[in-house]
Design an enzyme around this catalytic site. Sequence first.
Site, mmCIF file in Angstrom:
data_model
loop_
_atom_site.group_PDB
_atom_site.id
_atom_site.type_symbol
_atom_site.label_atom_id
_atom_site.label_comp_id
_atom_site.label_asym_id
_atom_site.label_seq_id
_atom_site.Cartn_x
_atom_site.Cartn_y
_atom_site.Cartn_z
ATOM 1 C CG HIS A 1 0.235 7.083 5.468
ATOM 2 N ND1 HIS A 1 0.906 6.986 6.572
ATOM 3 C CD2 HIS A 1 0.266 5.413 5.220
ATOM 4 C CE1 HIS A 1 1.659 6.237 6.579
ATOM 5 N NE2 HIS A 1 1.340 5.371 6.410
ATOM 6 C CG HIS B 1 -1.516 1.096 7.283
ATOM 7 N ND1 HIS B 1 -0.244 1.174 8.283
ATOM 8 C CD2 HIS B 1 -0.503 2.304 6.430
ATOM 9 C CE1 HIS B 1 1.325 1.830 7.930
ATOM 10 N NE2 HIS B 1 0.916 2.193 6.948
ATOM 11 C CD GLU B 2 -0.767 3.049 2.256
ATOM 12 O OE1 GLU B 2 -0.717 1.491 2.823
ATOM 13 O OE2 GLU B 2 -1.245 3.630 2.000
ATOM 14 N N GLY C 1 1.048 -1.215 -0.043
ATOM 15 C CA GLY C 1 -0.009 -0.341 0.271
ATOM 16 C C GLY C 1 0.815 1.397 -0.313
ATOM 17 C CD GLN D 1 2.937 5.701 2.496
ATOM 18 O OE1 GLN D 1 2.922 5.616 2.192
ATOM 19 N NE2 GLN D 1 4.080 5.327 3.566
ATOM 20 C CB CYS E 1 4.417 2.439 8.084
ATOM 21 S SG CYS E 1 4.356 3.839 7.255
ATOM 22 C CG LEU E 2 6.291 1.323 2.338
ATOM 23 C CD1 LEU E 2 5.721 1.750 1.058
ATOM 24 C CD2 LEU E 2 7.469 0.203 2.212
HETATM 25 O O1 K2U Z 1 1.606 2.475 4.419
HETATM 26 C C1 K2U Z 1 2.719 1.864 4.009
HETATM 27 O O2 K2U Z 1 3.486 2.324 3.886
HETATM 28 C C2 K2U Z 1 2.441 0.665 3.101
HETATM 29 C C3 K2U Z 1 2.396 -0.275 4.174
HETATM 30 C C4 K2U Z 1 0.713 -1.157 4.273
HETATM 31 C C5 K2U Z 1 0.080 -1.833 5.230
HETATM 32 C C6 K2U Z 1 0.896 -1.530 6.799
HETATM 33 C C7 K2U Z 1 0.623 -2.781 7.474
HETATM 34 C C8 K2U Z 1 -0.587 -3.877 7.251
HETATM 35 C C9 K2U Z 1 -0.637 -4.045 6.050
HETATM 36 C C10 K2U Z 1 -0.243 -2.657 4.912
HETATM 37 C C11 K2U Z 1 3.270 -1.121 3.893
HETATM 38 O O3 K2U Z 1 5.045 -0.605 4.814
HETATM 39 S S1 K2U Z 1 3.433 -2.439 2.970
HETATM 40 C C12 K2U Z 1 4.948 -3.495 3.850
HETATM 41 C C13 K2U Z 1 3.654 -4.604 3.683
HETATM 42 C C14 K2U Z 1 4.376 -6.021 3.242
HETATM 43 C C15 K2U Z 1 3.344 -7.159 3.782
HETATM 44 C C16 K2U Z 1 2.621 -7.062 4.323
HETATM 45 C C17 K2U Z 1 2.403 -5.987 5.888
HETATM 46 C C18 K2U Z 1 3.454 -5.234 5.111
HETATM 47 ZN ZN ZN Z 2 2.009 3.631 6.139
#
Ligand code: K2U
Ligand code: ZN
Length: 169
Positions: free
Chosen positions: A137, A133-134, A46, A51, A91-92
């Site tokens: 943000h 989560h998104e 996501g 971001q 989270c990225l």
């Molecule tokens: O918003 C972001 O930074 C992307 C997030 C999205 C996300 C976070 C937690 C749970 C679900 C989605 C992540 O950084 S994406 C990295 C990731 C990859 C596989 C599973 C969970 C998180």
């Molecule tokens: Zn995030």
Amino acid sequence: MAKLNILTIPDKRLKTKAVAVEQFDSELVTLVADMLDTMYAAPGIGLAATQVDVHKRLVVLDISEDKDQPLCLINAKITKKTGHQLHEEGCLSVPNIYAKVKRAELIEVEAQNEKGEVFQLRAEGLLAICIQHELDHLEGIVFLDHLSPLKRKMALKKLEKEKQENEND
Ligand code: K2U
Ligand code: ZN
């Protein structure tokens, strides 16, 4: 397509509240494509426009195994929340920090696509977590903000320690 720079905490721009998308034009289509490229390259499932320092109500997601089912939610609002689930999140914008966050188990969402067409979506499990989560943000909220003050302090201390170690390397 372009890979965009992803902001990381403590960048204050991550606390910006996004505004509605009003122009459904070619610039928006390019932004969506660049955000998807950036998300896949991270890698992530996501990414919110906040971001990448674009403060418009736009998020992209793809939770598919083969990374071939991209989803773009514009001006999304959650119209119904049911139940709860606890899931470890990353989270990225908060590198190498993970913590359990409580989210709604099932959500109903109304949003617009890149053409401005309105659609509805029901999501549960990981997709529901990712959408919540998104959309956080876009309100200037990162997942750490859902933690207790003590857990948030510990997570930020770990982040600071890792940053110092990286600077010394
Ligand atoms: O918003 C972001 O930074 C992307 C997030 C999205 C996300 C976070 C937690 C749970 C679900 C989605 C992540 O950084 S994406 C990295 C990731 C990859 C596989 C599973 C969970 C998180
Ligand atoms: Zn995030």
